[in-house]
Write an enzyme that holds these catalytic residues in place. Sequence first.
Site, PDB file in Angstrom:
ATOM      1  N   SER A   1       5.855  25.248   6.477  1.00 19.29           N
ATOM      2  CA  SER A   1       5.492  26.067   5.309  1.00 19.29           C
ATOM      3  C   SER A   1       6.479  27.216   5.113  1.00 19.29           C
ATOM      4  O   SER A   1       6.782  27.587   3.970  1.00 19.29           O
ATOM      5  CB  SER A   1       4.054  26.588   5.426  1.00 19.29           C
ATOM      6  OG  SER A   1       3.927  27.513   6.480  1.00 19.29           O
ATOM      7  N   ASN A   2       7.011  27.755   6.190  1.00 16.34           N
ATOM      8  CA  ASN A   2       8.053  28.776   6.034  1.00 16.34           C
ATOM      9  C   ASN A   2       9.326  28.173   5.461  1.00 16.34           C
ATOM     10  O   ASN A   2      10.006  28.796   4.643  1.00 16.34           O
ATOM     11  CB  ASN A   2       8.345  29.458   7.379  1.00 16.34           C
ATOM     12  CG  ASN A   2       7.366  30.577   7.675  1.00 16.34           C
ATOM     13  OD1 ASN A   2       7.382  31.615   7.025  1.00 16.34           O
ATOM     14  ND2 ASN A   2       6.485  30.358   8.649  1.00 16.34           N
TER      15      ASN A   2
ATOM     16  N   ARG B   1      18.881  20.128  28.818  1.00 16.37           N
ATOM     17  CA  ARG B   1      18.889  20.964  27.623  1.00 16.37           C
ATOM     18  C   ARG B   1      20.286  21.048  26.992  1.00 16.37           C
ATOM     19  O   ARG B   1      20.438  21.077  25.778  1.00 16.37           O
ATOM     20  CB  ARG B   1      18.395  22.382  27.997  1.00 16.37           C
ATOM     21  CG  ARG B   1      17.820  23.168  26.868  1.00 16.37           C
ATOM     22  CD  ARG B   1      17.234  24.462  27.376  1.00 16.37           C
ATOM     23  NE  ARG B   1      15.908  24.302  27.929  1.00 16.37           N
ATOM     24  CZ  ARG B   1      14.798  24.472  27.217  1.00 16.37           C
ATOM     25  NH1 ARG B   1      14.854  24.808  25.961  1.00 16.37           N
ATOM     26  NH2 ARG B   1      13.613  24.313  27.778  1.00 16.37           N
TER      27      ARG B   1
ATOM     28  N   ARG C   1      11.470  25.027  20.070  1.00 15.41           N
ATOM     29  CA  ARG C   1      12.272  24.845  21.279  1.00 15.41           C
ATOM     30  C   ARG C   1      12.979  26.147  21.592  1.00 15.41           C
ATOM     31  O   ARG C   1      13.516  26.805  20.686  1.00 15.41           O
ATOM     32  CB  ARG C   1      13.344  23.756  21.090  1.00 15.41           C
ATOM     33  CG  ARG C   1      12.826  22.400  20.718  1.00 15.41           C
ATOM     34  CD  ARG C   1      11.806  21.842  21.665  1.00 15.41           C
ATOM     35  NE  ARG C   1      12.310  21.561  23.003  1.00 15.41           N
ATOM     36  CZ  ARG C   1      11.538  21.224  24.034  1.00 15.41           C
ATOM     37  NH1 ARG C   1      10.226  21.160  23.883  1.00 15.41           N
ATOM     38  NH2 ARG C   1      12.070  20.995  25.208  1.00 15.41           N
TER      39      ARG C   1
ATOM     40  N   LEU D   1      16.076  28.032  22.752  1.00 13.57           N
ATOM     41  CA  LEU D   1      17.507  27.715  22.758  1.00 13.57           C
ATOM     42  C   LEU D   1      18.202  28.547  23.828  1.00 13.57           C
ATOM     43  O   LEU D   1      17.870  29.714  24.041  1.00 13.57           O
ATOM     44  CB  LEU D   1      18.101  28.009  21.375  1.00 13.57           C
ATOM     45  CG  LEU D   1      17.498  27.163  20.245  1.00 13.57           C
ATOM     46  CD1 LEU D   1      17.891  27.726  18.879  1.00 13.57           C
ATOM     47  CD2 LEU D   1      17.937  25.702  20.369  1.00 13.57           C
TER      48      LEU D   1
ATOM     49  N   ASN E   1      15.190  34.208  12.923  1.00 12.97           N
ATOM     50  CA  ASN E   1      13.932  33.591  13.348  1.00 12.97           C
ATOM     51  C   ASN E   1      12.779  34.391  12.766  1.00 12.97           C
ATOM     52  O   ASN E   1      12.901  35.602  12.539  1.00 12.97           O
ATOM     53  CB  ASN E   1      13.828  33.601  14.876  1.00 12.97           C
ATOM     54  CG  ASN E   1      12.553  32.937  15.370  1.00 12.97           C
ATOM     55  OD1 ASN E   1      12.145  31.891  14.850  1.00 12.97           O
ATOM     56  ND2 ASN E   1      11.900  33.528  16.353  1.00 12.97           N
TER      57      ASN E   1
ATOM     58  N   HIS F   1       8.839  35.348  13.735  1.00 15.16           N
ATOM     59  CA  HIS F   1       7.921  35.333  14.870  1.00 15.16           C
ATOM     60  C   HIS F   1       6.603  35.970  14.414  1.00 15.16           C
ATOM     61  O   HIS F   1       6.618  37.034  13.788  1.00 15.16           O
ATOM     62  CB  HIS F   1       8.523  36.129  16.029  1.00 15.16           C
ATOM     63  CG  HIS F   1       7.685  36.084  17.261  1.00 15.16           C
ATOM     64  ND1 HIS F   1       7.593  34.956  18.039  1.00 15.16           N
ATOM     65  CD2 HIS F   1       6.880  37.021  17.835  1.00 15.16           C
ATOM     66  CE1 HIS F   1       6.761  35.201  19.047  1.00 15.16           C
ATOM     67  NE2 HIS F   1       6.321  36.437  18.953  1.00 15.16           N
TER      68      HIS F   1
ATOM     69  N   ASP G   1      13.012  36.098  21.382  1.00 14.46           N
ATOM     70  CA  ASP G   1      12.279  36.972  20.444  1.00 14.46           C
ATOM     71  C   ASP G   1      12.686  38.437  20.589  1.00 14.46           C
ATOM     72  O   ASP G   1      11.841  39.344  20.558  1.00 14.46           O
ATOM     73  CB  ASP G   1      10.756  36.833  20.647  1.00 14.46           C
ATOM     74  CG  ASP G   1      10.266  35.423  20.392  1.00 14.46           C
ATOM     75  OD1 ASP G   1      10.878  34.717  19.572  1.00 14.46           O
ATOM     76  OD2 ASP G   1       9.271  35.016  21.025  1.00 14.46           O
TER      77      ASP G   1
ATOM     78  N   GLU H   1       4.304  35.845   6.167  1.00 11.17           N
ATOM     79  CA  GLU H   1       5.559  35.231   6.618  1.00 11.17           C
ATOM     80  C   GLU H   1       6.313  34.647   5.421  1.00 11.17           C
ATOM     81  O   GLU H   1       7.539  34.769   5.315  1.00 11.17           O
ATOM     82  CB  GLU H   1       5.279  34.123   7.642  1.00 11.17           C
ATOM     83  CG  GLU H   1       4.618  34.622   8.917  1.00 11.17           C
ATOM     84  CD  GLU H   1       4.446  33.514   9.958  1.00 11.17           C
ATOM     85  OE1 GLU H   1       5.294  32.612  10.036  1.00 11.17           O
ATOM     86  OE2 GLU H   1       3.442  33.560  10.691  1.00 11.17           O
TER      87      GLU H   1
HETATM   88  C1  GRF Z   1       4.620  30.210  11.925  1.00 10.83           C
HETATM   89  O1  GRF Z   1       3.510  31.029  12.154  1.00 10.83           O
HETATM   90  C2  GRF Z   1       5.792  30.727  12.681  1.00 10.83           C
HETATM   91  O2  GRF Z   1       5.896  32.117  12.664  1.00 10.83           O
HETATM   92  C3  GRF Z   1       5.442  30.229  14.057  1.00 10.83           C
HETATM   93  O3  GRF Z   1       4.991  28.914  13.844  1.00 10.83           O
HETATM   94  C4  GRF Z   1       4.422  28.834  12.559  1.00 10.83           C
HETATM   95  C5  GRF Z   1       5.140  27.752  11.827  1.00 10.83           C
HETATM   96  O4  GRF Z   1       4.532  27.446  10.638  1.00 10.83           O
HETATM   97  N1  GRF Z   1       6.473  30.380  14.989  1.00 10.83           N
HETATM   98  P1  GRF Z   1       5.292  26.542   9.567  1.00 10.83           P
HETATM   99  O5  GRF Z   1       5.817  25.317  10.288  1.00 10.83           O
HETATM  100  O6  GRF Z   1       6.368  27.353   8.937  1.00 10.83           O
HETATM  101  O7  GRF Z   1       4.217  26.149   8.583  1.00 10.83           O
END
Ligand code: GRF
Length: 197
Positions: free
Chosen positions: A14-15, A66, A92, A94, A108, A110, A146, A175
């Site tokens: 979704s992001n 890895r 994952r 990194l 990223n 978070h 993070d 987000e």
């Molecule tokens: C989000 O909450 C992101 O911050 C976290 O995992 C979720 C991923 O959601 N790390 P999506 O795949 O973007 O819907």
Amino acid sequence: MSKRVAILISGSGSNMVALAESMVGDHPARPCLVLSNTPQASGLAKARAMGIETAVVDHRPFKGDRAAFEAVLHETLRAAAPDLIALAGFMRVLTGDFVRQYEGRMLNIHPSLLPKYKGLDTHARAIAAGDTEAGCTVHEVTAELDDGPILGQARVPILPGDTPATLAARVLPMEHTLYPAVLRRVCLGMRAPIMLP
Ligand code: GRF
């Protein structure tokens, strides 16, 4: 010329959709690739439906190696020639060696108000701690998990009776607002952190 953005996902994406939908019109960037470490990620179909090239680098055959996984990841990314890489629910960790190749060019999101609650289960930990607010952070990716420079944060209240699920449902739309806003700013060379709302 537009900047090229590769988006790395592991799940629903979704992001990724929020980022991709933002990169239209006069936006200084366009998505060049959506890459998942798992073929099951439902975000892959969403990316394809938006006309974005997709790739899968399945981490499972590389279990215990890895470096080999990251070598294929690097090659796949290199073929897409991204200017920026946006991790968007990419699950994952990194290595420092991998991350350093993209220093200053990898972002990223978070789901916590960093530096609080690095790692997993952020919402449960915020509730257990008795916090009154939670949120999300977009940051530069550095070798420490993070931990890179913060580019933006968005806050939401934690309400009585919240569960990790209800809190996550409140944070996720933030987000989707924060990440595109930060991406646009970074593409324009602006790295001073923004705070929403
Ligand atoms: C989000 O909450 C992101 O911050 C976290 O995992 C979720 C991923 O959601 N790390 P999506 O795949 O973007 O819907």
